[in-house]
Design a protein around this motif. Sequence first.
Motif, PDB file in Angstrom:
ATOM      1  N   GLU A  45      -8.224  -1.266  -9.489  1.00 32.51           N
ATOM      2  CA  GLU A  45      -9.126  -2.183  -9.690  1.00 32.51           C
ATOM      3  C   GLU A  45      -9.488  -2.966 -10.233  1.00 32.51           C
ATOM      4  O   GLU A  45      -9.659  -4.876  -9.528  1.00 32.51           O
ATOM      5  CB  GLU A  45     -10.836  -1.346  -9.705  1.00 32.51           C
ATOM      6  CG  GLU A  45     -11.693  -2.433  -9.180  1.00 32.51           C
ATOM      7  CD  GLU A  45     -11.871  -2.512  -7.853  1.00 32.51           C
ATOM      8  OE1 GLU A  45     -11.962  -3.265  -7.078  1.00 32.51           O
ATOM      9  OE2 GLU A  45     -11.100  -1.417  -6.724  1.00 32.51           O
ATOM     10  N   ASP A  52      -5.269   5.815  -1.908  1.00 34.17           N
ATOM     11  CA  ASP A  52      -4.333   6.322  -1.807  1.00 34.17           C
ATOM     12  C   ASP A  52      -3.704   6.837  -2.667  1.00 34.17           C
ATOM     13  O   ASP A  52      -3.060   5.846  -3.360  1.00 34.17           O
ATOM     14  CB  ASP A  52      -4.198   6.012  -0.108  1.00 34.17           C
ATOM     15  CG  ASP A  52      -3.298   6.555  -0.192  1.00 34.17           C
ATOM     16  OD1 ASP A  52      -2.933   8.060  -0.154  1.00 34.17           O
ATOM     17  OD2 ASP A  52      -2.326   6.184   1.246  1.00 34.17           O
ATOM     18  N   THR A  69       0.648  -1.370   0.152  1.00 27.64           N
ATOM     19  CA  THR A  69       0.128  -0.059   0.469  1.00 27.64           C
ATOM     20  C   THR A  69       0.617   1.321   0.135  1.00 27.64           C
ATOM     21  O   THR A  69       1.722   1.629   0.257  1.00 27.64           O
ATOM     22  CB  THR A  69      -0.657   0.358   1.149  1.00 27.64           C
ATOM     23  OG1 THR A  69      -0.092   0.232   2.490  1.00 27.64           O
ATOM     24  CG2 THR A  69      -2.060  -1.143   1.302  1.00 27.64           C
ATOM     25  N   SER A 107      -7.188   1.633  -2.818  1.00 31.54           N
ATOM     26  CA  SER A 107      -7.845   2.599  -1.476  1.00 31.54           C
ATOM     27  C   SER A 107      -7.965   3.501  -2.341  1.00 31.54           C
ATOM     28  O   SER A 107      -8.790   4.142  -1.982  1.00 31.54           O
ATOM     29  CB  SER A 107      -7.085   1.776  -0.177  1.00 31.54           C
ATOM     30  OG  SER A 107      -6.630   2.790  -0.614  1.00 31.54           O
TER      31      SER A 107
END
Length: 331
Positions: free
Chosen positions: A288, A168, A131, A166
Amino acid sequence: MKFRFATIALLVGLSSASIANACTSVAWNTEKGTFTSRTNDWVEATNPTLGGIQQGDMRSLQGNGVGDFYQVKYDIVAVLAYGELVHDGVNSEGLQVNTLFYNPMHMPTASNPSAITQFVFGEYLLANYATVDEAVKAIPTLNVGSLALEGMPMEIKLHWSITDKSGDRAVIEFDEDGINIYRGEEAMVMTNDPSMQVHIENQKNHQPNWENADRETDIGSNGNANAKSRFLHASYFQSKLTEPTSIQNGLMKLASVPYRVPTDAPYKDFGFGMSGYATEWTLTQSLETGDSVFEYNFKENWNTVKFNVYELMGKEFRVALATSQISQLAI
């Protein structure tokens, strides 16, 4: 949100030759997930290749087999340039890296073979972190340093965007005063120098005109290819996007936003006379679903390729992206 790490011992890195160029990168968070689109603008062909890097592979810390080696934690599908140098990529967890030119880069030279050079910095983030948050927390602890690479047309300095599924996103700039990391909405658009902070302040001066805009509105961009103008252009048109009706529609919409530097347009004198700096290629992706569209427009080659990065994860392959593959109409 902006983070500042000022400890000089942590700021080694990225001031010599590399793989990245003056470009524009844009992200867009929607109900159908996060989309990104970036242009790659340069003075020569980078001969991009799409390739897979597998979990467990041993990769060099300094690029193209130079320096010590590290083990890859996550599968990666990447655009490789100038050999095996990761230019842009997405890992199996949905973390993406874009690499762009950034002239104010201010860092010392790599002093040992264990330093992560500018050639590998983006790759290393993809290989080790899932992430944006993980990567941002790790960056000030990394041993990084710049290394010259023969064959580059000029000295190149870099900054990076990292974006995850997400939504971010962060832009990472190594500056004279430390590592500056921009997060969230203020990081959705990036171009080149001056710093992101200057671009953000410049945008604030023009945004009041954007609310009730029409085709006559002065959005602040002068239509030129310089970084300030491209930043305003991309920021304005990204702000006007409405929700996509599908993944394909989202890719198409965002691909229309970054300013593409026209072929043969005068750009800058790099010390050997006025040079062009055209958009060599554009990459638009859904983090995604993994759907991606790569468009190549340079010299004799004109090519558009569609692929899905998640379907390619874990596979060992190298496919040239510059080769013309425009389909002929058959009736």
